[in-house]
Structure formats: C-alpha cells, structure tokens
Design a protein around this motif. Structure first.
Motif, PDB file in Angstrom:
ATOM      1  N   ALA A  68       0.822  -1.208   0.000  1.00 29.26           N
ATOM      2  CA  ALA A  68       0.000   0.000   0.000  1.00 29.26           C
ATOM      3  C   ALA A  68       0.857   1.260   0.000  1.00 29.26           C
ATOM      4  O   ALA A  68       0.575   2.224  -0.724  1.00 29.26           O
ATOM      5  CB  ALA A  68      -0.928  -0.004   1.222  1.00 29.26           C
ATOM      6  N   VAL A  69       1.904   1.262   0.812  1.00 28.47           N
ATOM      7  CA  VAL A  69       2.789   2.428   0.871  1.00 28.47           C
ATOM      8  C   VAL A  69       3.430   2.684  -0.487  1.00 28.47           C
ATOM      9  O   VAL A  69       3.486   3.825  -0.972  1.00 28.47           O
ATOM     10  CB  VAL A  69       3.880   2.226   1.947  1.00 28.47           C
ATOM     11  N   ALA A  70       3.898   1.618  -1.133  1.00 28.07           N
ATOM     12  CA  ALA A  70       4.529   1.771  -2.441  1.00 28.07           C
ATOM     13  C   ALA A  70       3.537   2.291  -3.471  1.00 28.07           C
ATOM     14  O   ALA A  70       3.867   3.184  -4.275  1.00 28.07           O
ATOM     15  CB  ALA A  70       5.113   0.436  -2.896  1.00 28.07           C
ATOM     16  N   ALA A  71       2.317   1.748  -3.466  1.00 15.63           N
ATOM     17  CA  ALA A  71       1.312   2.195  -4.427  1.00 15.63           C
ATOM     18  C   ALA A  71       0.972   3.672  -4.226  1.00 15.63           C
ATOM     19  O   ALA A  71       0.825   4.427  -5.200  1.00 15.63           O
ATOM     20  CB  ALA A  71       0.056   1.335  -4.313  1.00 15.63           C
ATOM     21  N   LEU A  72       0.847   4.102  -2.976  1.00 17.46           N
ATOM     22  CA  LEU A  72       0.564   5.510  -2.702  1.00 17.46           C
ATOM     23  C   LEU A  72       1.719   6.404  -3.150  1.00 17.46           C
ATOM     24  O   LEU A  72       1.498   7.476  -3.741  1.00 17.46           O
ATOM     25  CB  LEU A  72       0.303   5.707  -1.205  1.00 17.46           C
ATOM     26  N   MET A  73       2.934   5.976  -2.884  1.00 19.83           N
ATOM     27  CA  MET A  73       4.092   6.753  -3.306  1.00 19.83           C
ATOM     28  C   MET A  73       4.150   6.891  -4.822  1.00 19.83           C
ATOM     29  O   MET A  73       4.475   7.964  -5.353  1.00 19.83           O
ATOM     30  CB  MET A  73       5.376   6.099  -2.786  1.00 19.83           C
ATOM     31  N   VAL A  74       3.816   5.816  -5.516  1.00 23.28           N
ATOM     32  CA  VAL A  74       3.829   5.861  -6.977  1.00 23.28           C
ATOM     33  C   VAL A  74       2.748   6.800  -7.503  1.00 23.28           C
ATOM     34  O   VAL A  74       2.926   7.448  -8.545  1.00 23.28           O
ATOM     35  CB  VAL A  74       3.669   4.449  -7.564  1.00 23.28           C
ATOM     36  N   GLY A  75       1.613   6.906  -6.781  1.00 22.20           N
ATOM     37  CA  GLY A  75       0.607   7.883  -7.177  1.00 22.20           C
ATOM     38  C   GLY A  75       1.193   9.278  -7.252  1.00 22.20           C
ATOM     39  O   GLY A  75       0.935  10.044  -8.196  1.00 22.20           O
ATOM     40  N   PHE A  76       2.029   9.634  -6.282  1.00 22.58           N
ATOM     41  CA  PHE A  76       2.676  10.950  -6.279  1.00 22.58           C
ATOM     42  C   PHE A  76       3.763  11.048  -7.347  1.00 22.58           C
ATOM     43  O   PHE A  76       3.895  12.076  -8.027  1.00 22.58           O
ATOM     44  CB  PHE A  76       3.272  11.242  -4.901  1.00 22.58           C
ATOM     45  N   THR A  77       4.551   9.996  -7.503  1.00 21.93           N
ATOM     46  CA  THR A  77       5.624  10.058  -8.506  1.00 21.93           C
ATOM     47  C   THR A  77       5.073  10.112  -9.923  1.00 21.93           C
ATOM     48  O   THR A  77       5.648  10.766 -10.796  1.00 21.93           O
ATOM     49  CB  THR A  77       6.588   8.854  -8.367  1.00 21.93           C
ATOM     50  N   ARG A  78       3.953   9.441 -10.155  1.00 18.69           N
ATOM     51  CA  ARG A  78       3.329   9.522 -11.475  1.00 18.69           C
ATOM     52  C   ARG A  78       2.800  10.920 -11.745  1.00 18.69           C
ATOM     53  O   ARG A  78       2.951  11.447 -12.853  1.00 18.69           O
ATOM     54  CB  ARG A  78       2.200   8.496 -11.598  1.00 18.69           C
ATOM     55  N   GLU A  79       2.179  11.528 -10.748  1.00 19.52           N
ATOM     56  CA  GLU A  79       1.691  12.897 -10.917  1.00 19.52           C
ATOM     57  C   GLU A  79       2.852  13.858 -11.165  1.00 19.52           C
ATOM     58  O   GLU A  79       2.709  14.850 -11.879  1.00 19.52           O
ATOM     59  CB  GLU A  79       0.902  13.334  -9.669  1.00 19.52           C
ATOM     60  N   LEU A 102      -4.877   4.820  -6.177  1.00 19.08           N
ATOM     61  CA  LEU A 102      -5.537   4.590  -4.895  1.00 19.08           C
ATOM     62  C   LEU A 102      -6.266   3.246  -4.862  1.00 19.08           C
ATOM     63  O   LEU A 102      -6.503   2.699  -3.778  1.00 19.08           O
ATOM     64  CB  LEU A 102      -6.531   5.728  -4.608  1.00 19.08           C
ATOM     65  N   GLY A 103      -6.583   2.674  -6.029  1.00 20.37           N
ATOM     66  CA  GLY A 103      -7.249   1.367  -6.069  1.00 20.37           C
ATOM     67  C   GLY A 103      -6.400   0.277  -5.447  1.00 20.37           C
ATOM     68  O   GLY A 103      -6.808  -0.349  -4.456  1.00 20.37           O
ATOM     69  N   PRO A 104      -5.191   0.008  -5.972  1.00 20.54           N
ATOM     70  CA  PRO A 104      -4.341  -0.995  -5.334  1.00 20.54           C
ATOM     71  C   PRO A 104      -3.893  -0.594  -3.938  1.00 20.54           C
ATOM     72  O   PRO A 104      -3.669  -1.451  -3.084  1.00 20.54           O
ATOM     73  CB  PRO A 104      -3.147  -1.124  -6.299  1.00 20.54           C
ATOM     74  N   SER A 134      -7.040  -2.997 -10.874  1.00 19.01           N
ATOM     75  CA  SER A 134      -7.880  -2.010 -10.192  1.00 19.01           C
ATOM     76  C   SER A 134      -7.614  -0.593 -10.678  1.00 19.01           C
ATOM     77  O   SER A 134      -8.539   0.211 -10.830  1.00 19.01           O
ATOM     78  CB  SER A 134      -7.685  -2.098  -8.678  1.00 19.01           C
ATOM     79  N   ALA A 135      -6.329  -0.265 -10.912  1.00 16.72           N
ATOM     80  CA  ALA A 135      -6.012   1.077 -11.400  1.00 16.72           C
ATOM     81  C   ALA A 135      -6.664   1.328 -12.759  1.00 16.72           C
ATOM     82  O   ALA A 135      -7.224   2.408 -13.013  1.00 16.72           O
ATOM     83  CB  ALA A 135      -4.496   1.256 -11.484  1.00 16.72           C
ATOM     84  N   LEU A 136      -6.616   0.333 -13.647  1.00 12.24           N
ATOM     85  CA  LEU A 136      -7.259   0.483 -14.951  1.00 12.24           C
ATOM     86  C   LEU A 136      -8.776   0.576 -14.816  1.00 12.24           C
ATOM     87  O   LEU A 136      -9.433   1.330 -15.548  1.00 12.24           O
ATOM     88  CB  LEU A 136      -6.900  -0.706 -15.846  1.00 12.24           C
ATOM     89  N   HIS A 137      -9.351  -0.190 -13.900  1.00 13.69           N
ATOM     90  CA  HIS A 137     -10.804  -0.146 -13.686  1.00 13.69           C
ATOM     91  C   HIS A 137     -11.226   1.259 -13.261  1.00 13.69           C
ATOM     92  O   HIS A 137     -12.209   1.811 -13.778  1.00 13.69           O
ATOM     93  CB  HIS A 137     -11.182  -1.176 -12.622  1.00 13.69           C
ATOM     94  N   VAL A 138     -10.490   1.845 -12.337  1.00 12.47           N
ATOM     95  CA  VAL A 138     -10.820   3.188 -11.856  1.00 12.47           C
ATOM     96  C   VAL A 138     -10.602   4.232 -12.951  1.00 12.47           C
ATOM     97  O   VAL A 138     -11.437   5.123 -13.157  1.00 12.47           O
ATOM     98  CB  VAL A 138      -9.984   3.530 -10.602  1.00 12.47           C
ATOM     99  N   GLU A 139      -9.475   4.126 -13.657  1.00 14.19           N
ATOM    100  CA  GLU A 139      -9.135   5.153 -14.639  1.00 14.19           C
ATOM    101  C   GLU A 139      -9.945   5.020 -15.932  1.00 14.19           C
ATOM    102  O   GLU A 139     -10.397   6.018 -16.489  1.00 14.19           O
ATOM    103  CB  GLU A 139      -7.636   5.101 -14.956  1.00 14.19           C
ATOM    104  N   ARG A 140     -10.122   3.792 -16.414  1.00 14.90           N
ATOM    105  CA  ARG A 140     -10.783   3.618 -17.706  1.00 14.90           C
ATOM    106  C   ARG A 140     -12.292   3.432 -17.572  1.00 14.90           C
ATOM    107  O   ARG A 140     -13.073   4.123 -18.229  1.00 14.90           O
ATOM    108  CB  ARG A 140     -10.185   2.414 -18.434  1.00 14.90           C
TER     109      ARG A 140
END
Length: 385
Positions: free
Chosen positions: A144-155, A238-240, A221-227
């Motif tokens: 979860a921590v890694a997924a959240l961090m990647v949300g910021f790095t992707r932005e 945030l999905g994963p 999950s990320a694709l489900h939320v985004e697409r």
C-alpha cells in the motif's frame, strides 16, 4: 500473542515480506504506464504477464535447493536477486522482452516467497504460535505504501525506471540485517509416511484462489478506476493502495482472530466477505464505491492465503515442511501470474465489470475446499521442531 510480539519473533522474514510488497505495489500502480508504453491491449498485456509464471514454476524446483545451498543467507540472496530483477521491466517497450524480464522477476520473487514463508513456518513450529498473518500483513503495508508513493511520482512525471531503482536501492540496504539461522529437521527414525500430495494440493488450491483474487485487483484495479470509471492517475493508484491497506488491517486482525477461532472457519467467512467486495467493485458507478469494494475484498481475502500456508506446515511431517510449503506456495503464487492473463482475456471480451464479477465466483469456490481440508489429519511436530 500480540501483533507486535509476533513481528518481533519473526522480524527477519517480516523484512523480506516488506521487500516483496514494495516492489509489487510499485508495479501495480505503474500498470497503466507500463501497459501504455508498449501499446498493448488488455488481452496482450495479460498474456505478457504470464511470463512471470515461467519463472515461478522454475522457483518451485529451485527454492528448496537454493535454500539448502545458501542456508542462513537464503533470504539475503533472494532480496538481492529481486532488487536487480525489478530494474528491467519498467523501461522495456518491446512486448517479448517485457515477458522475458517478467520471467526473471517471477523467478526471483518465487524464490524469496518460498524461502521467507518457510522461515515463518519454522518459527511457528518453534514457538507453537501462528505468525503467518502478521508477516503477510507487512507485505500488505509495504504494498500500500509503495502504491501511494507511486501515485505521487506519477503525478510528478517520474518514469517507472527511476522509481523502481529507488526501491531497489532501499531494499539492498536491508540485506545485511536479514541473515537468519535455518532449522534443519531430520526425518524421524522409521518414518514410512507417504509424500503429502493431498495436503499440498488442497492447501495450494486454497492459497491459489486467494492470491488469484488479490492479483486481479493489484493488476487491474487502477485500470478499472481510470478507464471504466473515469478517474485520474492518482485516483487509479488509490485502487491498489486501498487493497493493500485493508489487507494489512485484515491480516493484523487475522493474527488475533486465528488464535481464537478455528482457522478453517475463518477461511470460509473471509471468502464470503471477499466475494461481496468483488461484486461491489464490479458494479461500482464511481471510484469511491469501487474503493469500498476493493477494501471489503481486501479485508476478506487477506487471511485466506496465510492460513493456507500455515495449514500445510501443520499437515505434513516436520522434515517435509519446507518442501511442502515450497510446493504449496508455488501453486498459490502462480495465481499472481495466471490471474492477470485470465483477467485480461475476460476484460477484452466482456469488460472489467464482468471480470471482477468472475472474481466473486472464484472466491466462493474456497468454501468447499476449506471443508475438505478440515478432514485432513494433522502431523504434530516434536518439541523444538
């Protein structure tokens, strides 16, 4: 036994669980980017992820040998191999090369998974207490921590290669602290028992169902939320992340619950809860409802895999424990690699909503399997084993 006490007893394998969780959380949140840079459709991308299964099958045969050869340095070697393997997939744009890179990831991840679960099972036998849920919870926290961090790095526009390299550097710093003595158990004199194929197959299938369900949310999950639901990059990540956070809560709670209730009763209730979460995610009209579904699924599915691995350690003779866990783990962990492929094929044909509905049906299959496992006789370890 409290969660903190359980983690104190098993702190070294728990650190290995953190390493695995960090990398897979990083990958899950990067799936839209990695898929996009190759220009692959759902079915093709899911099939490419099957490359990981090739490495995983190899890990089934190699892990016990590597463990015997490396001894107390087995987990250290696994962390180094996994940290190096994850440097490859993030920048590859050629589909076949990506599949080959994921095969190396599958091999390294499978080796470390088997070894760290075997170490936890040894500690469970030595201390006569359940420890699996607490350790798998650390995987979920790290995921979860890694997924959240990647949300910021992707932005922020950071490419996957840079982010994976950062995680690799951090994990390599942990290596000197992961060395752990190995418990060697010889067969009892006159042992004439059969090879425990049925406990391995039954427990392996229970773990497989849990990990296939988990893997579908991790990878899609990320694709489900985004697409499907029109969310942005941070909302997709945030999905994963939601799955990882709720799985951590479920596993920490499972550490306590498994000491108070029959393990197989917990598996049955958890499977039904997780199936409900999958249905909610499939029918979600907006991202926040999908997060609720992912969260409920995470709470339920979180305890199924760890209990399945712990059970096989109790169902076999002590001298067969590491090998049995190796075989069970590989059956279960193959779900992380076959599930994305199957999810991609179903999604391509029918859409992600139907694909997540299929996850609910899969989870319900764990109920009759748990009832069959309950009828298997258990082996009791001798003191100190």
């Amino acid at each position: 036994m409290s969660v903190f006490s359980a983690l104190s007893v098993s702190r070294k394998p728990a650190a290995a669980f953190v390493v695995v969780g960090l990398f897979w959380g990083c990958f899950a949140a990067h799936v839209p980017v990695i898929k996009g840079q190759m220009g692959a459709n759902d079915a093709t991308f899911g099939t490419l992820l099957l490359g990981s299964a090739t490495g995983l099958v190899s890990a089934m045969w190699l892990a016990p040998r590597v463990d015997r050869m490396m001894g107390d340095r087995s987990m250290q070697a696994g962390i180094v191999a996994l940290s190096l393997a994850w440097l490859l997939p993030g920048h590859i744009t050629v589909p076949l090369l990506f599949a080959a890179a994921m095969a190396l990831v599958g091999l390294a991840s499978g080796l470390l998974d088997v070894i760290m679960n075997a170490r936890v099972s040894e500690l469970e036998a030595r201390h006569d207490r359940p420890l699996m849920n607490a350790n798998h919870a650390m995987f979920s926290v790290a995921y979860a921590v890694a997924a959240l961090m990647v949300g910021f790095t992707r932005e922020a526009g950071l490419p996957p290669t840079v982010v994976f390299a950062g995680f690799s550097a951090f994990c390599l710093l942990l290596v000197p602290f992961i060395r752990m003595d190995v418990t060697i158990v010889a067969a009892e004199g006159g042992y004439a028992g059969r090879y425990p194929i049925w406990p391995i197959m039954l427990c392996g299938t229970v773990v497989l169902i849990a990990f296939m369900s988990e893997a579908t949310v991790e990878a899609w999950s990320a694709l489900h939320v985004e697409r499907t639901l029109g969310g942005g990059a941070a909302e997709g990540a945030l999905g994963p992340a939601m799955l990882g956070l709720t799985m951590a809560v479920g596993r920490f709670s499972g550490q306590i619950v498994s000491e108070r209730f029959a393990e197989l009763t917990v598996v049955i209730v958890a499977a039904l809860i997780a199936a409900l979460g999958a249905v909610i995610a499939a029918l979600a009209p907006v991202p926040i409802v999908a997060y609720l579904g992912f969260g409920i699924l995470g709470l339920g599915v979180s305890v199924i895999g760890p209990i399945g691995l712990a059970l096989v350690g109790n169902l076999v003779a002590p001298h067969l424990r590491t090998e049995a866990i190796s075989r069970t783990a590989v059956i279960g962990f193959s779900g992380f690699f076959f599930a994305p492929m199957l999810m991609g094929l179903v999604s391509e044909a029918y859409g992600l909503r139907i694909a997540f509905g299929g996850v609910a049906g899969l989870l319900i299959c764990a109920v009759p399997l748990a009832l069959i496992v309950a009828r298997q006789p258990r082996q009791i370890a001798a003191p100190g084993q």
